[in-house]
Design an enzyme around this catalytic site. Structure first.
Site, PDB file in Angstrom:
ATOM      1  N   PHE A 141       0.862  -1.194   0.000  1.00  0.00           N
ATOM      2  CA  PHE A 141       0.000   0.000   0.000  1.00  0.00           C
ATOM      3  C   PHE A 141       0.887   1.229   0.000  1.00  0.00           C
ATOM      4  CE2 PHE A 141      -2.553   3.443   1.613  1.00  0.00           C
ATOM      5  CZ  PHE A 141      -3.722   3.292   0.886  1.00  0.00           C
ATOM      6  N   ASP A 226       9.294   2.576   1.639  1.00  0.00           N
ATOM      7  CA  ASP A 226       8.111   3.318   2.071  1.00  0.00           C
ATOM      8  C   ASP A 226       7.965   3.082   3.571  1.00  0.00           C
ATOM      9  OD1 ASP A 226       5.605   4.163   2.850  1.00  0.00           O
ATOM     10  OD2 ASP A 226       4.609   3.524   1.008  1.00  0.00           O
ATOM     11  N   LYS A 255       2.703  10.038   8.283  1.00  0.00           N
ATOM     12  CA  LYS A 255       1.980   9.584   9.481  1.00  0.00           C
ATOM     13  C   LYS A 255       2.553  10.137  10.798  1.00  0.00           C
ATOM     14  CE  LYS A 255      -0.261   5.405   7.681  1.00  0.00           C
ATOM     15  NZ  LYS A 255      -1.674   5.631   7.881  1.00  0.00           N
TER      16      LYS A 255
HETATM   17  C1  PLP Z   1       2.978   2.303   3.795  1.00  0.00           C
HETATM   18  C2  PLP Z   1       2.073   3.438   3.438  1.00  0.00           C
HETATM   19  N1  PLP Z   1       2.393   4.257   2.432  1.00  0.00           N
HETATM   20  C3  PLP Z   1       1.618   5.282   2.085  1.00  0.00           C
HETATM   21  C4  PLP Z   1       0.447   5.559   2.748  1.00  0.00           C
HETATM   22  C5  PLP Z   1      -0.406   6.714   2.323  1.00  0.00           C
HETATM   23  O1  PLP Z   1      -0.295   7.735   3.249  1.00  0.00           O
HETATM   24  P1  PLP Z   1      -1.335   8.965   3.207  1.00  0.00           P
HETATM   25  O2  PLP Z   1      -2.656   8.424   3.547  1.00  0.00           O
HETATM   26  O3  PLP Z   1      -0.768   9.915   4.233  1.00  0.00           O
HETATM   27  O4  PLP Z   1      -1.270   9.521   1.830  1.00  0.00           O
HETATM   28  C6  PLP Z   1       0.055   4.738   3.810  1.00  0.00           C
HETATM   29  C7  PLP Z   1      -1.217   4.969   4.513  1.00  0.00           C
HETATM   30  O5  PLP Z   1      -1.764   4.119   5.156  1.00  0.00           O
HETATM   31  C8  PLP Z   1       0.897   3.648   4.160  1.00  0.00           C
HETATM   32  O6  PLP Z   1       0.558   2.817   5.159  1.00  0.00           O
END
Ligand code: PLP
Length: 399
Positions: A141, A226, A255
């Site tokens: 994700f 990520d 986050k």
């Molecule tokens: C691993 C990862 N990358 C990217 C995101 C996306 O982040 P945002 O919702 O702040 O765009 C998330 C959100 O859950 C995530 O868990």
């Protein structure tokens, strides 16, 4: 207008965009690891706004920092510096491999910037504009913008949004052999979550992540971690790459970084940045004085209060307690995670357990549909862990 919780929920449901279906709870205020709803009910918050509120709610250090900052200066744009932004860059440089840092507002934005950085690195710095492919993992994700959903290796997020961004390919997580088959001269970058979050709290193996590192070096592709969910102390290290001892070229974070104030960042080596020049990318709000001050307060508090050690110790307690529950309740078939990023496999029952837990005053959510996810504030005590396990036990008994 009245404002009982039921009335508030009805007013929200009339106007909320249809992509959301919030639980019928309206929160009024927070207090450390606790949240209080508009009817005065108290909940132990083991979700932390989906791994955002690293310091819990209303932590005095964060509250005082952003209150003070709001009185002095909120925003100046990236056409100027602020002291807070410079200090946050210095703090991230000191704590990581990063040579330079770009600020934005969210995880998806950080990943978008990382993709642009990787493509431009190949096109401009390496003079290989044909080297455009980005490999990501199945069940990953990476966010909800068009390129980020394309990188997200879960077809359900792609439905109805075609055409997706070109030149993204996928490989199964933790399967090095399969990844090696996909990585080649066409690869611009590989993006991977060291621990898959939304995909079900699945830790990567060191062998897999180290193998990706080597494969990227072999074909001069950039390795992007990520760490939007795993970063900022969640795993008991400031970043999960430090837990695995595998260093990426590029790291994305959001986050927990602002502790609840929107703040994302891309951290990368000088070499990785070498394709970007003036005007390559920008964000109006990214790293403004308010967000940067929040980020500084979060990093300083993690350090000052020993929250990395706390995440490791409380995480172990939580996993041990969940394993005991798994013996009593066979619906839990696996317990896994690192630090305070913990998952309990619960099959089809996961959503019902989440709802029952909420009735017992414990907030958790699901990841990957079948996994109970526990990502509490890094400030939790052993007493909070014990209370959470007791509440979860009551919920499981009612299942
Ligand atoms: C691993 C990862 N990358 C990217 C995101 C996306 O982040 P945002 O919702 O702040 O765009 C998330 C959100 O859950 C995530 O868990």
């Amino acid at each position: 207008m009245t404002d009982t919780m039921e009335d508030l929920v009805a007013r929200g449901n009339r106007l909320n965009s249809p992509n959301y279906a919030p639980a019928p709870v309206v929160f009024d205020h927070g207090d450390g690891v606790w949240l209080v709803d508009a009817d005065g009910n108290r909940y132990l918050d083991f979700m932390a706004g989906i791994a955002v509120c690293a310091l819990g709610h209303n932590h005095p250090a964060l509250t005082e920092a952003i209150t003070d900052q709001a009185r002095r200066l909120l925003h100046v744009s990236n056409l100027f510096y602020s002291r807070e932004q410079i200090e946050l860059m210095e703090a991230l440089e000191a704590a990581t491999f990063a040579d330079r840092i770009f600020f934005c507002n969210s995880g998806a934005e950080a990943n978008e910037a990382a993709f642009k950085l990787a493509r431009r690195f190949q096109a401009h710095a390496m003079d290989r504009p044909e080297k455009t492919e980005i490999l990501s993992m199945k069940k990953s994700f990476h966010g909800r913008t068009l390129a980020a959903i394309t990188a997200t290796g879960q077809p359900k997020y792609h439905k109805g949004f075609a055409p997706l961004a070109p030149d993204f390919v996928y490989s199964p997580f933790n399967d090095l052999e399969a990844a090696l088959e996909q990585i080649g001269p066409q690869t611009a970058a590989v993006i991977v979550e060291p621990i898959q979050g939304e995909g079900g709290v699945r830790p990567g193996t060191r062998e897999f992540l180290a193998g990706l590192r080597q494969a990227c070096d072999d074909v001069e592709a950039l390795l992007i971690f990520d760490e939007v969910q795993t970063g900022v102390g969640r795993t008991g290290h400031l970043f999960a790459y430090q837990h695995y001892d595998v260093t990426p070229d590029v790291l994305t974070v959001a986050k927990g970084l602002g502790g609840g104030v929107p703040l994302g960042a891309v951290l990368a080596t000088e070499r990785a940045w070498s394709g970007w020049s003036r005007g390559s990318h920008a964000s109006t709000f990214g790293g403004n004085p308010l967000a940067s001050r929040a980020g500084l307060a979060v990093l300083r508090t993690i350090d000052g209060e020993g929250l990395l050690e706390n995440a490791r110790a409380r995480g172990e307690e939580l996993r041990a307690g969940l394993k005991e529950l798994a013996e009593e309740f066979p619906v839990i078939t696996d317990v896994r995670g690192v630090g305070l990023m913990v998952g309990a496999e619960c099959g089809e029952a996961a959503s019902e357990v989440v709802a029952l837990a909420r009735q017992e005053g414990l907030l958790i959510n699901t990841a990957g549909g079948h996994t109970l996810r526990f990502v509490p504030p890094l400030t939790i005590s052993s007493d909070h862990v014990e209370r959470a396990l007791k509440r979860l036990r009551r919920a499981l008994t009612k299942l």
